[in-house]
Design a protein around this motif. Structure first.
Motif, PDB file in Angstrom:
ATOM      1  N   GLU A   9      -8.111  93.088  73.617  1.00 51.39           N
ATOM      2  CA  GLU A   9      -8.823  92.016  74.309  1.00 51.39           C
ATOM      3  C   GLU A   9     -10.527  91.904  73.524  1.00 51.39           C
ATOM      4  OE1 GLU A   9      -8.553  88.381  75.824  1.00 51.39           O
ATOM      5  OE2 GLU A   9      -7.176  89.650  75.469  1.00 51.39           O
ATOM      6  N   ASN A  10     -11.000  93.177  73.903  1.00 46.96           N
ATOM      7  CA  ASN A  10     -12.425  93.132  73.558  1.00 46.96           C
ATOM      8  C   ASN A  10     -12.650  92.683  71.956  1.00 46.96           C
ATOM      9  OD1 ASN A  10     -13.220  93.961  75.874  1.00 46.96           O
ATOM     10  ND2 ASN A  10     -12.889  96.205  75.507  1.00 46.96           N
ATOM     11  N   LEU A  11     -11.657  93.298  70.978  1.00 46.27           N
ATOM     12  CA  LEU A  11     -11.991  92.826  69.750  1.00 46.27           C
ATOM     13  C   LEU A  11     -11.980  91.336  69.486  1.00 46.27           C
ATOM     14  CD1 LEU A  11     -12.485  93.931  67.038  1.00 46.27           C
ATOM     15  CD2 LEU A  11     -10.187  94.451  66.770  1.00 46.27           C
ATOM     16  N   ILE A  12     -10.791  90.699  70.189  1.00 43.47           N
ATOM     17  CA  ILE A  12     -10.548  89.254  69.931  1.00 43.47           C
ATOM     18  C   ILE A  12     -11.681  88.550  70.610  1.00 43.47           C
ATOM     19  CG2 ILE A  12      -9.189  88.649  72.145  1.00 43.47           C
ATOM     20  CD1 ILE A  12      -8.315  87.596  68.533  1.00 43.47           C
ATOM     21  N   LYS A  13     -12.366  89.068  71.647  1.00 44.63           N
ATOM     22  CA  LYS A  13     -13.280  88.290  72.541  1.00 44.63           C
ATOM     23  C   LYS A  13     -14.485  88.222  71.230  1.00 44.63           C
ATOM     24  CE  LYS A  13     -12.241  89.000  77.250  1.00 44.63           C
ATOM     25  NZ  LYS A  13     -12.541  89.579  78.363  1.00 44.63           N
ATOM     26  N   GLU A  14     -14.860  89.279  70.641  1.00 42.85           N
ATOM     27  CA  GLU A  14     -16.198  89.517  69.727  1.00 42.85           C
ATOM     28  C   GLU A  14     -15.636  88.593  68.658  1.00 42.85           C
ATOM     29  OE1 GLU A  14     -18.776  92.937  67.666  1.00 42.85           O
ATOM     30  OE2 GLU A  14     -16.920  93.458  68.460  1.00 42.85           O
ATOM     31  N   ALA A  15     -14.388  88.661  68.151  1.00 40.43           N
ATOM     32  CA  ALA A  15     -14.216  87.722  66.989  1.00 40.43           C
ATOM     33  C   ALA A  15     -14.531  86.207  67.407  1.00 40.43           C
ATOM     34  CB  ALA A  15     -12.941  88.093  66.608  1.00 40.43           C
ATOM     35  N   LEU A  16     -13.845  86.060  68.305  1.00 38.24           N
ATOM     36  CA  LEU A  16     -14.295  84.582  69.061  1.00 38.24           C
ATOM     37  C   LEU A  16     -15.707  84.099  69.030  1.00 38.24           C
ATOM     38  CD1 LEU A  16     -11.564  84.364  71.729  1.00 38.24           C
ATOM     39  CD2 LEU A  16     -11.529  82.736  69.775  1.00 38.24           C
ATOM     40  N   LYS A  17     -16.585  85.274  69.659  1.00 33.92           N
ATOM     41  CA  LYS A  17     -18.135  84.932  69.680  1.00 33.92           C
ATOM     42  C   LYS A  17     -18.620  84.691  68.483  1.00 33.92           C
ATOM     43  CE  LYS A  17     -21.985  86.897  71.847  1.00 33.92           C
ATOM     44  NZ  LYS A  17     -22.446  88.023  72.564  1.00 33.92           N
ATOM     45  N   ILE A  18     -18.408  85.874  67.521  1.00 35.26           N
ATOM     46  CA  ILE A  18     -18.966  85.692  66.225  1.00 35.26           C
ATOM     47  C   ILE A  18     -18.485  84.503  65.159  1.00 35.26           C
ATOM     48  CG2 ILE A  18     -18.989  87.058  63.919  1.00 35.26           C
ATOM     49  CD1 ILE A  18     -18.868  89.626  65.652  1.00 35.26           C
ATOM     50  N   SER A  19     -17.289  84.199  65.491  1.00 35.34           N
ATOM     51  CA  SER A  19     -16.500  83.142  64.199  1.00 35.34           C
ATOM     52  C   SER A  19     -16.961  81.937  65.079  1.00 35.34           C
ATOM     53  CB  SER A  19     -15.087  83.295  64.487  1.00 35.34           C
ATOM     54  OG  SER A  19     -14.460  83.051  65.646  1.00 35.34           O
ATOM     55  N   GLY A  20     -17.316  81.730  66.220  1.00 37.57           N
ATOM     56  CA  GLY A  20     -17.263  80.216  66.738  1.00 37.57           C
ATOM     57  C   GLY A  20     -16.015  79.451  67.030  1.00 37.57           C
ATOM     58  N   LEU A  21     -14.997  79.881  66.609  1.00 42.05           N
ATOM     59  CA  LEU A  21     -13.545  79.450  66.785  1.00 42.05           C
ATOM     60  C   LEU A  21     -13.363  79.367  68.136  1.00 42.05           C
ATOM     61  CD1 LEU A  21     -11.938  81.236  63.856  1.00 42.05           C
ATOM     62  CD2 LEU A  21     -12.924  79.087  63.746  1.00 42.05           C
ATOM     63  N   LYS A  22     -12.255  78.446  68.459  1.00 40.47           N
ATOM     64  CA  LYS A  22     -12.145  78.126  69.705  1.00 40.47           C
ATOM     65  C   LYS A  22     -10.723  79.019  70.242  1.00 40.47           C
ATOM     66  CE  LYS A  22     -14.897  74.346  70.116  1.00 40.47           C
ATOM     67  NZ  LYS A  22     -16.257  74.909  70.526  1.00 40.47           N
ATOM     68  N   THR A  23      -9.844  79.452  69.614  1.00 37.96           N
ATOM     69  CA  THR A  23      -8.674  79.842  69.991  1.00 37.96           C
ATOM     70  C   THR A  23      -8.417  81.186  69.107  1.00 37.96           C
ATOM     71  OG1 THR A  23      -7.241  78.948  68.098  1.00 37.96           O
ATOM     72  CG2 THR A  23      -7.726  77.553  70.238  1.00 37.96           C
ATOM     73  N   LYS A  24      -7.490  82.045  69.998  1.00 39.62           N
ATOM     74  CA  LYS A  24      -7.171  83.331  69.502  1.00 39.62           C
ATOM     75  C   LYS A  24      -6.180  83.268  67.842  1.00 39.62           C
ATOM     76  CE  LYS A  24      -6.865  85.404  73.808  1.00 39.62           C
ATOM     77  NZ  LYS A  24      -6.030  86.228  74.629  1.00 39.62           N
ATOM     78  N   LYS A  25      -5.415  81.983  68.024  1.00 40.72           N
ATOM     79  CA  LYS A  25      -4.551  81.760  66.840  1.00 40.72           C
ATOM     80  C   LYS A  25      -5.747  81.343  65.823  1.00 40.72           C
ATOM     81  CE  LYS A  25      -1.461  78.226  65.329  1.00 40.72           C
ATOM     82  NZ  LYS A  25      -0.373  76.950  65.344  1.00 40.72           N
ATOM     83  N   GLU A  26      -6.716  80.770  65.897  1.00 40.73           N
ATOM     84  CA  GLU A  26      -7.708  80.504  64.686  1.00 40.73           C
ATOM     85  C   GLU A  26      -8.133  81.656  64.214  1.00 40.73           C
ATOM     86  OE1 GLU A  26      -9.478  76.043  65.508  1.00 40.73           O
ATOM     87  OE2 GLU A  26     -10.054  77.600  67.148  1.00 40.73           O
ATOM     88  N   VAL A  27      -8.552  82.534  65.145  1.00 35.35           N
ATOM     89  CA  VAL A  27      -9.267  83.946  64.890  1.00 35.35           C
ATOM     90  C   VAL A  27      -8.222  84.662  63.834  1.00 35.35           C
ATOM     91  CG1 VAL A  27     -10.106  86.107  65.729  1.00 35.35           C
ATOM     92  CG2 VAL A  27     -10.715  83.735  66.540  1.00 35.35           C
ATOM     93  N   VAL A  28      -6.965  84.936  64.443  1.00 37.89           N
ATOM     94  CA  VAL A  28      -6.018  85.767  63.876  1.00 37.89           C
ATOM     95  C   VAL A  28      -5.664  85.053  62.368  1.00 37.89           C
ATOM     96  CG1 VAL A  28      -3.539  86.686  63.773  1.00 37.89           C
ATOM     97  CG2 VAL A  28      -5.030  86.520  66.064  1.00 37.89           C
ATOM     98  N   ASN A  29      -5.736  83.624  62.300  1.00 37.92           N
ATOM     99  CA  ASN A  29      -5.251  83.098  60.939  1.00 37.92           C
ATOM    100  C   ASN A  29      -6.551  83.367  59.959  1.00 37.92           C
ATOM    101  OD1 ASN A  29      -2.712  82.077  61.265  1.00 37.92           O
ATOM    102  ND2 ASN A  29      -3.450  80.338  62.326  1.00 37.92           N
ATOM    103  N   LEU A  30      -7.860  83.313  60.490  1.00 36.26           N
ATOM    104  CA  LEU A  30      -9.022  83.272  59.633  1.00 36.26           C
ATOM    105  C   LEU A  30      -9.034  84.964  59.237  1.00 36.26           C
ATOM    106  CD1 LEU A  30     -11.556  82.467  58.396  1.00 36.26           C
ATOM    107  CD2 LEU A  30     -12.746  83.098  60.513  1.00 36.26           C
ATOM    108  N   ALA A  31      -8.731  85.920  60.034  1.00 34.24           N
ATOM    109  CA  ALA A  31      -8.855  87.182  59.951  1.00 34.24           C
ATOM    110  C   ALA A  31      -7.590  87.526  58.630  1.00 34.24           C
ATOM    111  CB  ALA A  31      -8.683  87.969  61.289  1.00 34.24           C
ATOM    112  N   LEU A  32      -6.523  87.044  58.960  1.00 32.92           N
ATOM    113  CA  LEU A  32      -5.475  87.176  57.839  1.00 32.92           C
ATOM    114  C   LEU A  32      -5.905  86.701  56.584  1.00 32.92           C
ATOM    115  CD1 LEU A  32      -2.435  86.552  59.879  1.00 32.92           C
ATOM    116  CD2 LEU A  32      -3.023  88.793  59.048  1.00 32.92           C
ATOM    117  N   LYS A  33      -6.593  85.512  56.482  1.00 34.62           N
ATOM    118  CA  LYS A  33      -6.908  84.808  55.258  1.00 34.62           C
ATOM    119  C   LYS A  33      -8.020  85.643  54.500  1.00 34.62           C
ATOM    120  CE  LYS A  33      -9.007  80.713  53.406  1.00 34.62           C
ATOM    121  NZ  LYS A  33      -9.708  79.546  53.711  1.00 34.62           N
ATOM    122  N   GLU A  34      -8.862  85.938  55.294  1.00 37.83           N
ATOM    123  CA  GLU A  34     -10.063  86.916  54.815  1.00 37.83           C
ATOM    124  C   GLU A  34      -9.531  88.275  54.247  1.00 37.83           C
ATOM    125  OE1 GLU A  34     -13.267  87.166  57.612  1.00 37.83           O
ATOM    126  OE2 GLU A  34     -13.872  84.948  57.338  1.00 37.83           O
TER     127      GLU A  34
END
Length: 66
Positions: A9-34
């Motif tokens: 949960e801390n990692l996903i919160k940090e990823a949301l903050k850093i990326s500026g994305l709105k959802t966990k789904k967006e963060v996970v998809n971006l992380a997989l793409k990268e």
């Protein structure tokens, strides 16, 4: 594809903050793409020293010929 996973949960919160994305789904998809892009780039780096380049190659000249 629908999947249930447990994410730090801390990692996903940090990823949301850093990326500026709105959802966990967006963060996970971006992380997989990268991740995939980085692995592909790494695989290209494995070719270093195995390919001989033509020292006379002039991509600018080739563009002019068209």
């Amino acid at each position: 594809m629908r999947t249930n996973i447990i994410i730090d949960e801390n990692l996903i919160k940090e990823a949301l903050k850093i990326s500026g994305l709105k959802t966990k789904k967006e963060v996970v998809n971006l992380a997989l793409k990268e991740f995939v892009e980085n692995r592909k780039r790494k695989n290209l780096m494995d070719l270093k020293g195995r390919i001989e380049f033509d020292e006379n190659y002039d991509y600018k000249k080739m563009r002019e010929e068209k």
